[in-house]
Structure formats: structure tokens, C-alpha cells
Design a protein around this motif. Structure first.
Motif, mmCIF file in Angstrom:
data_model
loop_
_atom_site.group_PDB
_atom_site.id
_atom_site.type_symbol
_atom_site.label_atom_id
_atom_site.label_comp_id
_atom_site.label_asym_id
_atom_site.label_seq_id
_atom_site.Cartn_x
_atom_site.Cartn_y
_atom_site.Cartn_z
ATOM 1 N N PRO A 167 -6.039 6.164 -9.807
ATOM 2 C CA PRO A 167 -7.189 6.453 -8.966
ATOM 3 C C PRO A 167 -6.936 5.998 -7.529
ATOM 4 C CG PRO A 167 -7.860 5.397 -11.029
ATOM 5 C CD PRO A 167 -6.369 5.322 -10.966
ATOM 6 N N ASP A 168 -7.432 6.816 -6.598
ATOM 7 C CA ASP A 168 -7.318 6.473 -5.188
ATOM 8 C C ASP A 168 -8.126 5.207 -4.918
ATOM 9 O OD1 ASP A 168 -7.087 6.351 -2.511
ATOM 10 O OD2 ASP A 168 -8.069 8.262 -2.083
ATOM 11 N N PRO A 169 -7.490 4.155 -4.332
ATOM 12 C CA PRO A 169 -8.232 2.920 -4.076
ATOM 13 C C PRO A 169 -9.462 3.142 -3.216
ATOM 14 C CG PRO A 169 -5.875 2.575 -3.792
ATOM 15 C CD PRO A 169 -6.070 4.041 -3.979
ATOM 16 N N ALA B 244 -14.739 -2.795 1.547
ATOM 17 C CA ALA B 244 -14.591 -2.452 0.134
ATOM 18 C C ALA B 244 -13.236 -1.809 -0.139
ATOM 19 C CB ALA B 244 -15.719 -1.510 -0.288
ATOM 20 N N ARG B 245 -12.786 -0.960 0.764
ATOM 21 C CA ARG B 245 -11.474 -0.321 0.577
ATOM 22 C C ARG B 245 -10.348 -1.347 0.606
ATOM 23 N NH1 ARG B 245 -13.887 3.356 4.335
ATOM 24 N NH2 ARG B 245 -14.504 5.311 3.320
ATOM 25 N N ARG B 246 -10.405 -2.268 1.580
ATOM 26 C CA ARG B 246 -9.357 -3.282 1.656
ATOM 27 C C ARG B 246 -9.358 -4.176 0.416
ATOM 28 N NH1 ARG B 246 -10.951 -3.434 7.179
ATOM 29 N NH2 ARG B 246 -12.350 -5.177 6.734
ATOM 30 N N ALA B 247 -10.549 -4.536 -0.051
ATOM 31 C CA ALA B 247 -10.628 -5.377 -1.244
ATOM 32 C C ALA B 247 -10.062 -4.659 -2.461
ATOM 33 C CB ALA B 247 -12.081 -5.793 -1.487
ATOM 34 N N GLN B 248 -10.338 -3.364 -2.578
ATOM 35 C CA GLN B 248 -9.830 -2.598 -3.713
ATOM 36 C C GLN B 248 -8.313 -2.479 -3.659
ATOM 37 O OE1 GLN B 248 -11.509 -1.569 -6.262
ATOM 38 N NE2 GLN B 248 -9.898 -0.412 -7.300
ATOM 39 N N GLU B 249 -7.759 -2.258 -2.471
ATOM 40 C CA GLU B 249 -6.306 -2.174 -2.338
ATOM 41 C C GLU B 249 -5.647 -3.500 -2.695
ATOM 42 O OE1 GLU B 249 -5.753 -0.936 1.646
ATOM 43 O OE2 GLU B 249 -6.343 1.152 1.278
ATOM 44 N N ARG C 255 -3.006 -4.171 -5.745
ATOM 45 C CA ARG C 255 -1.705 -4.801 -5.525
ATOM 46 C C ARG C 255 -1.538 -6.025 -6.414
ATOM 47 N NH1 ARG C 255 -2.531 -3.607 0.064
ATOM 48 N NH2 ARG C 255 -3.343 -5.712 0.395
ATOM 49 N N ALA C 256 -2.610 -6.805 -6.557
ATOM 50 C CA ALA C 256 -2.533 -7.989 -7.412
ATOM 51 C C ALA C 256 -2.302 -7.602 -8.861
ATOM 52 C CB ALA C 256 -3.817 -8.812 -7.280
#
Length: 390
Positions: free
Chosen positions: A9-11, A181-186, A190-191
Motif C-alpha cells: 500500500p502507498d504510505p 501523517a504521511r511522514r509518520a506512516q513512511e 521503514r521501521a
């Protein structure tokens, strides 16, 4: 060629999906407010039937856009949402411009435009979630300018109207929230990927250690004992054992990519063999990346000396202790020990392995490297490294 596995899914889509669903509730509330405003104001309009047509058009579009914008994932989601947001703006701007068709100047100059300012904010919110704060602010300015132009308020009245500040503030706030929200999802994805990769490396390292490394160590020991042609085989096996241990050590050091600290334990446990016993604390021992690598290199140098000088049957023991203020690393063997004066003699001969690879590295970290059993033959050798945690 299509992949057999579903695409990840797209982050950005996953992060903003809850926002899209939430703002559709706001769209419903503002729609009810707009219909209520129409009922209260329709008797003042010159063209009442046309105003009801515009309201019906707004209700139909609100339902369609809410369904399209609120969907979480689906084919064409990334392509449909920009079109719906564009349609939002076209309808809002069209209804604002059509206000003079249903009411006279005396009415719309001092009242809200036909779709109401609150309902117009839906277009600003959608633009902000879709493209961020800049798009939200631009959308707010565009709609506010259209309303001011339609109401002919470009004079002193414009500073008394809260339309522009409200719409711009909404666009800015929702745009910042969407970007966050986008940065947090990315970062979350990554984690997750890093955790999965780390677990896979640990699994492979265990398999290598439990199988391949032990076999290579056995071949090296037996080939050395047999001698002759088997000695070359032992040498090759020893080289591959060292290469594999170095690879495992480097993989362990690279786990915390992007972080300034690493866990020292995997760098030391990579040296474990049937002849090398490693004991470390149960909790992670996190220190600076460079410090950890220098300590591991000093330990590797000490083990090299064990292989070269302690004897073929010697065993080595590595112990790591964390006192909170300093790290204590002990490298001990049960080999033949060091002859009196041998270290000084080796340094005079130009052999700088001990002074540079061991004591020099530890001294560069602000610590001390002490040879506790020096000058004693037959009782093995023990190095003790003390490195301050500062």
C-alpha cells in the motif's frame, strides 16, 4: 509483467485515509447547514426555483464526492481523488459566481454566498489533504478571493470579513496534519521493513554459526593436526571462517541504519566458535557506532594473537560487562602464555600488532587496555579493556 504478490500500500494513501473519512462527516454537517440556510433565506431570493436547483446539485455532488473521497484503497484511488477535488473547486466557484442569478445585490453584498462559506471549506480541506499546506492555503485564497469579488468587497469591507483568514487557516492546518501523517506512516513502514530484515539476518546468522562456522573451525583444527596436504585445506577453511565472521559482524553493526548508536553484543558474539566462548549481558549494550567498531576490532586483534601464539588447543573467553559508567571487556585464553619481555621485544622488532591494534584503539576511546597475566608462562593470557561510557 505483473507480480504474483499484491503491491505494498502507498504510505501516503494509508496515512491520509482516516483524514479522508473524517472530513466527510464535516461535509455532511456543512451540507445540512447549507440546506438550513437555504430554507431560511429562500424567501429573499429573486429566483427561488433556480436556487433550489443549485442546492439539489450541491446535495448530489456532496454524496458522490463523499463516497469517492472516503474510500480507503481501491483501483484508481490515486487518480480519482485529484479529479474529485478539482470537481469540488469547480462546483464551489460556480455556485459562488451564480449567487447574483438568484439574489439581488442588496442581499448577497451583506450575506453569505449561495453554497455558504462553511460548505465551501470542503474544497479547501480536500486540497490540503491531497497536496499539503501550500495547496490548502492556495485553495483558501482562491475561494476567498472569489467570494470577495462576487460580493464586491474589495474596499475597506474586506478587512472586516473573516472569510479569507478562516479558509486559509483551515487549509494550512489540515495540510500540515496530512503531511505529518504521511511522514509518520513512511517512518512506520521503514521501521517494519528494518525489523523484518533484522530478524532475517539474525536467523541466517544463527544458521551460519550453528552449521557452517563450526564445520569450518573443525576442518581448520583437524587439518592443522594432520598436516601435509591437509594443512592447505585447513588454511583455506580458516580464511573462509574469518570472512564469514566478518560478514556477520558487519551485518550486526548495520542493523540500526540511520541511528548513531549500536548494540555492542552482536559484534562480539560474532566471534563465538567451539573454541571461543562469548558472554554478554541480557540487555542491549548501546554505544556509539565508531566506539563499538573500535572495541570489536581490538577484540578481534586479541583473538588473532590467541590463534597465533596460544597454541592449537587453546580456548578463548570473551566477557562483556556494563557498569553504567564504563564498559569492561575481557579476552582471556588458557594457552601457553607470554614469555617474559616478549611484548617489549616484539615492539622493538617493529611488530606493532599489540600496541596499535589493541592498546592504541582502546586509548583512542579514552580507555585503558591492560594485560593482566603478562610475563607469566603456562597460565594463559588475559586482556582487560576499560572504556568510559562518555
Amino acid at each position: 509483467m505483473s507480480s504474483a504478490h499484491p503491491a505494498e500500500p502507498d504510505p501516503a494513501e494509508a496515512a491520509t485515509a482516516p483524514l479522508w473519512r473524517a472530513v466527510q462527516a464535516f461535509r455532511l454537517v456543512t451540507l445540512l447547514y447549507a440546506v438550513g440556510q437555504q430554507i431560511a433565506s429562500v424567501r429573499y431570493y429573486e429566483n427561488q426555483w433556480l436556487s433550489w436547483f443549485f442546492i439539489a446539485l450541491m446535495v448530489i455532488w456532496s454524496g458522490i464526492s463523499a463516497l469517492l473521497l472516503a474510500q480507503v484503497h481501491g483501483p484508481g484511488t490515486a487518480r480519482i481523488r485529484p479529479l474529485v477535488v478539482l470537481g469540488d473547486h469547480l462546483l464551489v466557484l460556480g455556485l459562488i459566481a451564480a449567487t447574483p442569478l438568484v439574489a439581488d445585490y442588496a442581499w448577497y453584498h451583506g450575506h453569505q454566498p449561495l453554497p455558504t462559506t462553511m460548505w465551501s471549506a470542503n474544497a479547501v480541506i480536500s486540497a490540503a489533504i491531497l497536496r499539503g499546506p501550500l495547496a490548502g492555503v492556495a485553495s483558501g485564497l482562491l475561494i476567498a478571493a472569489t467570494i470577495i469579488t462576487m460580493r464586491q468587497q474589495w474596499g475597506e469591507d474586506v478587512w472586516a470579513d473573516a472569510t479569507a483568514p478562516v479558509l486559509v487557516s483551515v487549509g494550512l492546518a489540515l495540510g500540515l496534519a496530512a503531511d505529518t501523517a504521511r511522514r509518520a506512516q513512511e517512518q512506520l513502514q521503514r521501521a517494519v521493513r528494518l525489523t523484518a530484515a533484522t530478524e532475517e539476518r539474525e536467523r541466517l546468522a544463527r544458521q551460519v554459526h550453528d552449521g557452517v562456522l563450526q564445520i569450518l573451525s573443525y576442518i581448520k583444527r583437524r587439518g592443522t593436526e594432520i598436516g601435509g596436504p591437509a594443512g592447505e585445506l585447513a588454511q583455506r577453511a580458516g580464511e573462509q571462517e574469518v570472512a564469514l565472521r566478518r560478514l556477520i559482524s558487519e551485518q550486526a553493526a548495520g542493523r540500526e541504519t540511520g541511528e548513531t548508536t549500536v548494540d555492542l553484543r552482536p559484534l562480539l558474539t560474532a566471534h563465538a566458535t567451539p573454541r571461543v566462548v562469548v558472554s554478554t549481558p541480557g540487555e542491549p549494550v548501546r554505544i556509539g557506532r565508531w566506539t563499538a567498531r573500535e572495541i570489536a576490532a581490538a577484540v578481534a586483534a586479541a583473538l588473532t594473537n590467541v590463534d597465533l601464539h596460544a597454541g592449537p588447543e587453546a580456548r578463548a573467553y570473551i566477557l562483556l560487562e556494563d557498569t553504567g559508567t564504563e564498559l569492561i571487556v575481557s579476552v582471556r585464553d588458557d594457552g601457553v602464555g607470554i614469555a617474559p619481555g616478549r611484548l617489549v621485544e616484539a615492539e622493538h622488532e617493529g611488530r606493532m600488532g599489540v600496541s596499535r591494534s589493541i592498546t592504541g584503539r582502546i586509548a583512542a576511546l579514552g580507555g585503558t587496555a591492560e594485560l593482566l597475566t603478562a610475563e607469566t608462562v603456562g597460565e594463559g593470557t588475559e586482556w582487560e579493556f576499560r572504556i568510559p561510557r562518555t
